[in-house]
Motif scaffolding. Structure first.
Motif, PDB file in Angstrom:
ATOM      1  N   LEU A  95      23.170  51.778   5.800  1.00  0.00           N
ATOM      2  CA  LEU A  95      22.552  52.693   6.751  1.00  0.00           C
ATOM      3  C   LEU A  95      22.577  54.126   6.229  1.00  0.00           C
ATOM      4  O   LEU A  95      21.570  54.827   6.286  1.00  0.00           O
ATOM      5  CB  LEU A  95      23.328  52.658   8.076  1.00  0.00           C
ATOM      6  N   LEU A  96      23.730  54.511   5.730  1.00  0.00           N
ATOM      7  CA  LEU A  96      23.846  55.883   5.222  1.00  0.00           C
ATOM      8  C   LEU A  96      22.816  56.134   4.133  1.00  0.00           C
ATOM      9  O   LEU A  96      22.122  57.140   4.137  1.00  0.00           O
ATOM     10  CB  LEU A  96      25.252  56.124   4.666  1.00  0.00           C
ATOM     11  N   THR A  97      22.713  55.211   3.219  1.00  0.00           N
ATOM     12  CA  THR A  97      21.764  55.397   2.125  1.00  0.00           C
ATOM     13  C   THR A  97      20.346  55.445   2.694  1.00  0.00           C
ATOM     14  O   THR A  97      19.511  56.213   2.228  1.00  0.00           O
ATOM     15  CB  THR A  97      21.865  54.242   1.115  1.00  0.00           C
ATOM     16  N   VAL A 120      27.124  49.849   7.270  1.00  0.00           N
ATOM     17  CA  VAL A 120      27.302  51.301   7.349  1.00  0.00           C
ATOM     18  C   VAL A 120      26.826  51.972   6.065  1.00  0.00           C
ATOM     19  O   VAL A 120      26.068  52.943   6.098  1.00  0.00           O
ATOM     20  CB  VAL A 120      28.788  51.657   7.585  1.00  0.00           C
ATOM     21  N   THR A 150      30.174  44.671   8.275  1.00  0.00           N
ATOM     22  CA  THR A 150      29.953  45.934   8.989  1.00  0.00           C
ATOM     23  C   THR A 150      29.995  47.103   8.017  1.00  0.00           C
ATOM     24  O   THR A 150      29.156  48.006   8.066  1.00  0.00           O
ATOM     25  CB  THR A 150      31.043  46.143  10.056  1.00  0.00           C
TER      26      THR A 150
END
Lengths: 91, 91
Positions: free
Chosen positions: B27-29, B24, B20
């Motif tokens: 995803l942020l990148t 995250v 997870t």
DNA sequence: ATTGGCGATGTCGATCTTGATCATCAGCGA
DNA sequence: TCGCTGATGATCAAGATCGACATCGCCAAT
């Protein structure tokens, strides 16, 4: 785009409150800062690389005085865009 | 420091599996990349600012030939370290 | 363990940097 | 949600650094 926007994006794919998302984003930036301050290079494939670099140049310029300003500092952080970031065309 | 390290840091303060955490971070990148590709400036106080900038310089150099190479591309991403990042001294 | 992005090299021009100050906006408290 | 605090942006100037191409090896990512 500011921190809030990033948090919102995170919320869209990660079930959590905005406060939590903010915390996560803030934490990540904190970790990155800490790592950089420790002189560690952060390499994320497909995104980019943050690299602390010693700076050799030692002179600037002051608008008001117009005199040469000595640059005592000798470090800075360079972000090198990865392959995906280089895909930027003349938008 | 690489993506895994960031994920580990996230896990320490955010109860979740490593998978997870990786998601995250990834995803942020992804969001950051997307925003940058869209020409949006990302500003995070205390960390730094990612800013897409048009590149005017139109010449490179080929090692082998040594000839001036036209640079068709005209964009790049600049990361401007924030106040906290400027605190870097000659480590 | 495999795949493939990334680093370094070398040249030459444009870009970027530092420094100080005022205005504006990000961050966050109430 | 409104407003305050204070960090960030732009600027002038000179000097140093980055950038891109092309290739092999290394290490990040899966």
């Amino acid at each position: 785009m500011i921190k809030i926007d990033i948090a919102n994006s995170l919320m869209k794919v990660h079930p959590c409150s905005r406060a939590t998302a903010l915390q996560v984003v803030d934490l990540l930036t904190e970790r990155l800062k800490d790592a950089l301050l420790n002189g560690h290079r952060i390499e994320i494939r497909g995104f980019g690389v943050f690299e602390p670099r010693p700076r050799k140049r030692g002179m600037g310029r002051n608008i008001k005085t117009g005199a040469s300003v000595q640059i005592p500092k000798g470090k800075s952080i360079r972000f090198k865009p990865g392959k995906d970031l280089r895909e930027i065309e003349v938008a």
